[in-house]
Scaffold this motif. Structure first.
Motif: not given
Length: 361
Positions: A213-214, A219-221, A226-230, A257-259
Motif C-alpha cells: 500500500s505504501t 523512489s523508483p531506485h 527495498f520492495s521489489f526483491p521481497t 499502490k503508487g508504483a
C-alpha cells in the motif's frame, strides 16, 4: 491436505486472473467488508477490531455480509483480517484506535532482537486459517475466497513509524542509514508472508493478494532495492511451496499502490498473475506497458462513490472502455479501498454499472 469444499459456481475471477478475456469483468472492492456497511458497524459496537479478526466466527460473519447484501453482483469475497496481523505474529503489539498504533515501534536495528526469532504461523495466525475454512464452507461455492497479506515494505513502515505516516521519515531513515539491516528485516518479514500465504491456501483461499500500500513512497531506485526483491521472493517461494506441498495452483495479485513507474518491471519479473492499479494511471496506458503478460485489476477512484450516480456511471463506463481496449484479463475494482462514508446503495450502483458496461455480449 486441504479440506473438502462445495464446488465453485462462479469462477469468473479465477479465469480473469489467469489472463482469460471473460464474458464480463468480475468485480469486487478492497475493504468490501468494512465500516461503510451498517451491519458491520453493528458488530463493531460490541467487539474491538482485532477481536473480530481473531474470532473465526465473527471474521466469517463480516466477510459474508457484502456477499449477502449484494447477491449476484459480487464475484469474490475477501477474508476479513488486517495486514498488521503479521507484525503481531512477530511479537509486536498493535492497537486500533481508530487507526493502527504500535506502542513500541522499532526505533533502531537493535530493536529487531525483540521480535520472535522464529514465527510459527500455524500457531500465531491459526485464527485466520480457521476463518478462511469456515467462510469457504459458508460461501457454498457462490464466489471464490481471497486471502491476503501486507507486503514487507508496507509492514516495515508500520513497524518502524509506529502507525501511519505522511512523510515516512523514520522508515526512510532506516533504509538510508541502515540499508543492510533494513534488507535483513524486510527478508524476515517476507519469510513470514510466504508461510502465511501458503497457510491460507491450505485453509481454502482460492486467490492471494499482496498489498504494498505504501510502494509509492519509494523512489523508483529505492523501490527496486527495498520492495521489489521481497515481492518477487514471496511469489517465487509461495509457488514453489504450493507445488512441493501438492496444493492447488493459486493465482496471485500484487497491488503496489503508487508504483505505476514499475508496471513494466512487475509484469515482466515479479511473478504475479494480476497487477492491481490505482486511479493515477489510464487503463489503456497500463495495458500498453504490460502487454498480455498479466491480468489487470482496478481502478476507479474510490471518491467517485461520493459523486452521485451519474458520476459513478460515467466513471465506470470510461473505466470499462479503457480496460476493454486491450487484450488480457481484467478484474474490476476500485483504485484503493472503499472509505467508511460511502452509501451502500451507491456501491451497489457501481456494481450494477460494471455488469452493464463490461459485458462483451
Amino acid at each position: 491436505m486441504t479440506p473438502d469444499f462445495p464446488p465453485l459456481k462462479n469462477d469468473l475471477l479465477l479465469r480473469a486472473a489467469r489472463g482469460e478475456v471473460t464474458e464480463r469483468a468480475p468485480v469486487w472492492v478492497m475493504r468490501q467488508a468494512g465500516r461503510y456497511l451498517p451491519e458491520f458497524r453493528k458488530v463493531r459496537e460490541s467487539h474491538e477490531f482485532f477481536e473480530v479478526c481473531r474470532s473465526p466466527e465473527l471474521a466469517s460473519e463480516v466477510t459474508l455480509q457484502p456477499i449477502e447484501r449484494y447477491t449476484g453482483l459480487l464475484d469474490a469475497s475477501i477474508i476479513f483480517s488486517d495486514i498488521l496481523v503479521i507484525p503481531q505474529a512477530m511479537g509486536m503489539e498493535v492497537q486500533m484506535n481508530p487507526g493502527p498504533y504500535f506502542p513500541h515501534p522499532l526505533d533502531t536495528p537493535t530493536d529487531v532482537e525483540k521480535l520472535a526469532s522464529v514465527v510459527d504461523v500455524d500457531k500465531e495466525l491459526n485464527y485466520v486459517f480457521q476463518a478462511i475454512t469456515r467462510t469457504r464452507k459458508c460461501l457454498g461455492g457462490e464466489v471464490p475466497l481471497i486471502g491476503f497479506c501486507g507486503a514487507p515494505w508496507t509492514l516495515f513502515g508500520y513497524m518502524i513509524e509506529g502507525g501511519g505516516s505522511k512523510t515516512y521519515q523514520k522508515a526512510k531513515t532506516w533504509i538510508f542509514k541502515y540499508p543492510e539491516e533494513s534488507k535483513a528485516l524486510l527478508a524476515k518479514i517476507a519469510d513470514v508472508c510466504v508461510d502465511f500465504l501458503v497457510g491460507q491456501v491450505k485453509a481454502g483461499a482460492q486467490l492471494l493478494q499482496v498489498f504494498d500500500s505504501t510502494a509509492g513512497e519509494l523512489s523508483p531506485h529505492d523501490f527496486s532495492i527495498f520492495s521489489f526483491p521481497t515481492l518477487k521472493y514471496i511469489s517465487t517461494n509461495v509457488r514453489r511451496r504450493l507445488v512441493e506441498e501438492n496444493l492447488p495452483a493459486t493465482p496471485m495479485t500484487l497491488f503496489a499502490k503508487g508504483a505505476n513507474h514499475a508496471l513494466g518491471l512487475l509484469a515482466e519479473h515479479s511473478g504475479y498473475d494480476v497487477l492491481g492499479l490505482d486511479w493515477c494511471i489510464d487503463p489503456v496506458e497500463a495495458r500498453r506497458i504490460v502487454g498480455k503478460k498479466v491480468a489487470l485489476q482496478g481502478n476507479m477512484d474510490p471518491n467517485v462513490l461520493y459523486g452521485g450516480r451519474d458520476a459513478i456511471e460515467s466513471a465506470v463506463q470510461r473505466m470499462c472502455q479503457g480496460f476493454q481496449a486491450g487484450e488480457g484479463g481484467w478484474i474490476a475494482n476500485l483504485g484503493h479501498g472503499i472509505t467508511p462514508g460511502v452509501d451502500p446503495e451507491d456501491l451497489k450502483w457501481f456494481f450494477e454499472c460494471v455488469h452493464k458496461y463490461s459485458s462483451r455480449s
